[in-house]
Write a protein that holds these residues in place. Sequence first.
Motif, PDB file in Angstrom:
ATOM      1  N   PHE A   1       0.840  -1.190   0.000  1.00 55.27           N
ATOM      2  CA  PHE A   1       0.000   0.000   0.000  1.00 55.27           C
ATOM      3  C   PHE A   1       0.879   1.245   0.000  1.00 55.27           C
ATOM      4  CE2 PHE A   1      -2.440  -3.406   1.859  1.00 55.27           C
ATOM      5  CZ  PHE A   1      -3.658  -3.300   1.216  1.00 55.27           C
ATOM      6  N   ASP A   2       0.735   2.056  -1.020  1.00 54.97           N
ATOM      7  CA  ASP A   2       1.523   3.282  -1.122  1.00 54.97           C
ATOM      8  C   ASP A   2       0.964   4.365  -0.202  1.00 54.97           C
ATOM      9  OD1 ASP A   2       3.535   4.966  -2.300  1.00 54.97           O
ATOM     10  OD2 ASP A   2       1.927   5.952  -3.399  1.00 54.97           O
ATOM     11  N   GLN A   3      -0.362   4.450  -0.091  1.00 53.80           N
ATOM     12  CA  GLN A   3      -1.028   5.406   0.786  1.00 53.80           C
ATOM     13  C   GLN A   3      -2.123   4.696   1.563  1.00 53.80           C
ATOM     14  OE1 GLN A   3      -2.529   8.643  -1.528  1.00 53.80           O
ATOM     15  NE2 GLN A   3      -0.515   9.359  -2.178  1.00 53.80           N
ATOM     16  N   SER A   4      -2.458   5.231   2.726  1.00 53.47           N
ATOM     17  CA  SER A   4      -3.503   4.622   3.533  1.00 53.47           C
ATOM     18  C   SER A   4      -4.066   5.645   4.506  1.00 53.47           C
ATOM     19  CB  SER A   4      -2.944   3.399   4.268  1.00 53.47           C
ATOM     20  OG  SER A   4      -3.991   2.634   4.815  1.00 53.47           O
ATOM     21  N   THR A   5      -4.865   5.189   5.474  1.00 55.18           N
ATOM     22  CA  THR A   5      -5.501   6.106   6.417  1.00 55.18           C
ATOM     23  C   THR A   5      -4.575   6.489   7.564  1.00 55.18           C
ATOM     24  OG1 THR A   5      -6.401   4.287   7.746  1.00 55.18           O
ATOM     25  CG2 THR A   5      -7.749   5.093   5.908  1.00 55.18           C
ATOM     26  N   GLY A   6      -3.536   5.695   7.813  1.00 54.10           N
ATOM     27  CA  GLY A   6      -2.593   6.001   8.879  1.00 54.10           C
ATOM     28  C   GLY A   6      -3.058   5.604  10.264  1.00 54.10           C
ATOM     29  N   GLU A   7      -4.059   4.735  10.357  1.00 48.86           N
ATOM     30  CA  GLU A   7      -4.556   4.297  11.661  1.00 48.86           C
ATOM     31  C   GLU A   7      -5.335   2.996  11.514  1.00 48.86           C
ATOM     32  OE1 GLU A   7      -7.278   7.195  13.182  1.00 48.86           O
ATOM     33  OE2 GLU A   7      -8.742   6.890  11.588  1.00 48.86           O
ATOM     34  N   ARG A   8      -5.610   2.363  12.636  1.00 48.61           N
ATOM     35  CA  ARG A   8      -6.473   1.186  12.725  1.00 48.61           C
ATOM     36  C   ARG A   8      -6.045   0.056  11.785  1.00 48.61           C
ATOM     37  NH1 ARG A   8     -12.632   3.449  13.841  1.00 48.61           N
ATOM     38  NH2 ARG A   8     -11.998   5.257  15.085  1.00 48.61           N
ATOM     39  N   GLY A   9      -4.750  -0.129  11.659  1.00 44.99           N
ATOM     40  CA  GLY A   9      -4.251  -1.239  10.858  1.00 44.99           C
ATOM     41  C   GLY A   9      -4.053  -0.945   9.390  1.00 44.99           C
ATOM     42  N   PHE A  10      -4.274   0.297   8.964  1.00 48.50           N
ATOM     43  CA  PHE A  10      -4.086   0.674   7.560  1.00 48.50           C
ATOM     44  C   PHE A  10      -2.995   1.744   7.485  1.00 48.50           C
ATOM     45  CE2 PHE A  10      -8.407  -0.931   7.764  1.00 48.50           C
ATOM     46  CZ  PHE A  10      -8.466  -1.765   6.656  1.00 48.50           C
ATOM     47  N   TYR A  11      -1.815   1.342   7.008  1.00 47.21           N
ATOM     48  CA  TYR A  11      -0.666   2.244   7.000  1.00 47.21           C
ATOM     49  C   TYR A  11       0.037   2.208   5.644  1.00 47.21           C
ATOM     50  CZ  TYR A  11      -1.510   1.785  11.990  1.00 47.21           C
ATOM     51  OH  TYR A  11      -2.112   1.760  13.222  1.00 47.21           O
ATOM     52  N   GLY A  12       0.620   3.340   5.248  1.00 45.47           N
ATOM     53  CA  GLY A  12       1.380   3.403   4.018  1.00 45.47           C
ATOM     54  C   GLY A  12       2.600   2.500   4.076  1.00 45.47           C
ATOM     55  N   ALA A  13       2.991   1.940   2.923  1.00 40.86           N
ATOM     56  CA  ALA A  13       4.127   1.014   2.791  1.00 40.86           C
ATOM     57  C   ALA A  13       3.846  -0.342   3.420  1.00 40.86           C
ATOM     58  CB  ALA A  13       5.406   1.611   3.372  1.00 40.86           C
ATOM     59  N   MET A  14       2.610  -0.592   3.828  1.00 42.48           N
ATOM     60  CA  MET A  14       2.249  -1.879   4.414  1.00 42.48           C
ATOM     61  C   MET A  14       2.122  -2.936   3.318  1.00 42.48           C
ATOM     62  SD  MET A  14      -1.130  -2.649   6.755  1.00 42.48           S
ATOM     63  CE  MET A  14      -2.261  -2.287   5.401  1.00 42.48           C
ATOM     64  N   MET A  15       2.635  -4.131   3.568  1.00 42.66           N
ATOM     65  CA  MET A  15       2.519  -5.218   2.601  1.00 42.66           C
ATOM     66  C   MET A  15       1.084  -5.734   2.566  1.00 42.66           C
ATOM     67  SD  MET A  15       5.379  -5.409   1.143  1.00 42.66           S
ATOM     68  CE  MET A  15       5.028  -6.884   0.172  1.00 42.66           C
ATOM     69  N   GLY A  16       0.665  -6.145   1.370  1.00 40.92           N
ATOM     70  CA  GLY A  16      -0.707  -6.609   1.209  1.00 40.92           C
ATOM     71  C   GLY A  16      -0.828  -8.054   0.776  1.00 40.92           C
ATOM     72  N   GLY A  17       0.223  -8.832   0.938  1.00 46.28           N
ATOM     73  CA  GLY A  17       0.151 -10.248   0.590  1.00 46.28           C
ATOM     74  C   GLY A  17       0.879 -10.568  -0.700  1.00 46.28           C
ATOM     75  N   ASP A  18       1.216 -11.831  -0.877  1.00 45.13           N
ATOM     76  CA  ASP A  18       1.875 -12.294  -2.098  1.00 45.13           C
ATOM     77  C   ASP A  18       1.510 -13.749  -2.339  1.00 45.13           C
ATOM     78  OD1 ASP A  18       4.147 -14.064  -0.854  1.00 45.13           O
ATOM     79  OD2 ASP A  18       4.284 -12.149   0.205  1.00 45.13           O
TER      80      ASP A  18
ATOM     81  N   GLY B   1      -9.427  -6.690  -0.666  1.00 42.13           N
ATOM     82  CA  GLY B   1     -10.547  -6.649   0.272  1.00 42.13           C
ATOM     83  C   GLY B   1     -10.522  -5.444   1.194  1.00 42.13           C
ATOM     84  N   ILE B   2     -10.072  -4.292   0.669  1.00 43.93           N
ATOM     85  CA  ILE B   2      -9.961  -3.088   1.486  1.00 43.93           C
ATOM     86  C   ILE B   2     -11.325  -2.622   1.997  1.00 43.93           C
ATOM     87  CG2 ILE B   2      -9.353  -0.642   1.442  1.00 43.93           C
ATOM     88  CD1 ILE B   2      -7.005  -2.518   1.644  1.00 43.93           C
ATOM     89  N   ALA B   3     -12.337  -2.676   1.143  1.00 40.24           N
ATOM     90  CA  ALA B   3     -13.663  -2.200   1.552  1.00 40.24           C
ATOM     91  C   ALA B   3     -14.184  -2.982   2.754  1.00 40.24           C
ATOM     92  CB  ALA B   3     -14.638  -2.306   0.383  1.00 40.24           C
ATOM     93  N   ILE B   4     -13.969  -4.291   2.746  1.00 42.16           N
ATOM     94  CA  ILE B   4     -14.420  -5.116   3.876  1.00 42.16           C
ATOM     95  C   ILE B   4     -13.702  -4.702   5.153  1.00 42.16           C
ATOM     96  CG2 ILE B   4     -14.493  -7.464   4.798  1.00 42.16           C
ATOM     97  CD1 ILE B   4     -14.732  -8.478   1.930  1.00 42.16           C
ATOM     98  N   GLY B   5     -12.373  -4.508   5.045  1.00 48.62           N
ATOM     99  CA  GLY B   5     -11.599  -4.112   6.217  1.00 48.62           C
ATOM    100  C   GLY B   5     -12.002  -2.753   6.753  1.00 48.62           C
ATOM    101  N   LEU B   6     -12.242  -1.786   5.861  1.00 42.20           N
ATOM    102  CA  LEU B   6     -12.649  -0.450   6.296  1.00 42.20           C
ATOM    103  C   LEU B   6     -14.016  -0.478   6.975  1.00 42.20           C
ATOM    104  CD1 LEU B   6     -11.520   1.705   3.233  1.00 42.20           C
ATOM    105  CD2 LEU B   6     -10.480   1.662   5.507  1.00 42.20           C
ATOM    106  N   ASN B   7     -14.925  -1.275   6.446  1.00 41.24           N
ATOM    107  CA  ASN B   7     -16.250  -1.372   7.056  1.00 41.24           C
ATOM    108  C   ASN B   7     -16.182  -1.993   8.446  1.00 41.24           C
ATOM    109  OD1 ASN B   7     -17.791  -0.214   4.963  1.00 41.24           O
ATOM    110  ND2 ASN B   7     -17.784  -2.121   3.813  1.00 41.24           N
ATOM    111  N   GLN B   8     -15.198  -2.862   8.660  1.00 39.58           N
ATOM    112  CA  GLN B   8     -15.065  -3.502   9.967  1.00 39.58           C
ATOM    113  C   GLN B   8     -14.492  -2.550  11.014  1.00 39.58           C
ATOM    114  OE1 GLN B   8     -12.673  -6.938   9.005  1.00 39.58           O
ATOM    115  NE2 GLN B   8     -14.450  -8.212   8.512  1.00 39.58           N
ATOM    116  N   VAL B   9     -13.483  -1.754  10.640  1.00 40.18           N
ATOM    117  CA  VAL B   9     -12.819  -0.902  11.636  1.00 40.18           C
ATOM    118  C   VAL B   9     -13.478   0.464  11.782  1.00 40.18           C
ATOM    119  CG1 VAL B   9     -10.617  -2.060  11.286  1.00 40.18           C
ATOM    120  CG2 VAL B   9     -11.129  -0.003   9.976  1.00 40.18           C
TER     121      VAL B   9
END
Length: 222
Positions: A94-111, A184-192
């Motif tokens: 993730f190049d950009q994110s919300t910066g809180e609640r588990g969503f951060y920039g430079a975070m890996m998203g799986g491989d 699955g970003i939308a699912i994660g955002l709806n949860q947090v």
Amino acid sequence: MRAMKRLVSIAACALALALLAGTAVAAKKDSDKAGAAKGGGGGASEDKAFDEVVKDMEVIPGLFTIYRKADDNKLLMEIRPEQLEHLFLFAMSFDQSTGERGFYGAMMGGDFPFLFHRVGKTVQWVMKNTAFTASSGTPEARAVARSFPNAILAASKIVSKPHPERKSLLIDVGEMLASRDLPGIAIGLNQVYEPTNFSFDKDKSAITAVKAFPENLLFDVA
């Protein structure tokens, strides 16, 4: 809240190929639907010559050759015959994110390892099952193939005839990478951030940048 971007890397994975060689591809074959063309003089896009489709497009050579027309936000990818059924590695961050609640920039998203599989006039993007394996040719291997098949993540229609010399295929890579909420970003955002109703907007999503190298490709999807 800033829009999220995900950086996608497609890299050759020789090690995975060596470890997983011989594993059958369990990809379900989709039936082709033929639609009657309306009006006169309009042929199907897959019947157009390769060079005609990529005419006037920017050529970006690399592991996969990319053809780009920035004004139309059009991005095509050439797949050579030897690249079909060949294992590659997909990695996401993730190049950009919300910066809180588990969503951060430079975070890996799986491989995961994947391959391209042709079915008729489409190319499927298939994620290999690596969670459950067994020795090839054994009863256990047959049970694994039935119970834990590979996953078809997306499919893209072949947009031209094969290249007359290279016999390579041409697909719209945006149909694979920018047409669904893969991580699955939308699912994660709806949860947090509940109660909220985040959802993926295909019309506002696109591949905004691409870099090609001999052993990998980088896509910026926003």
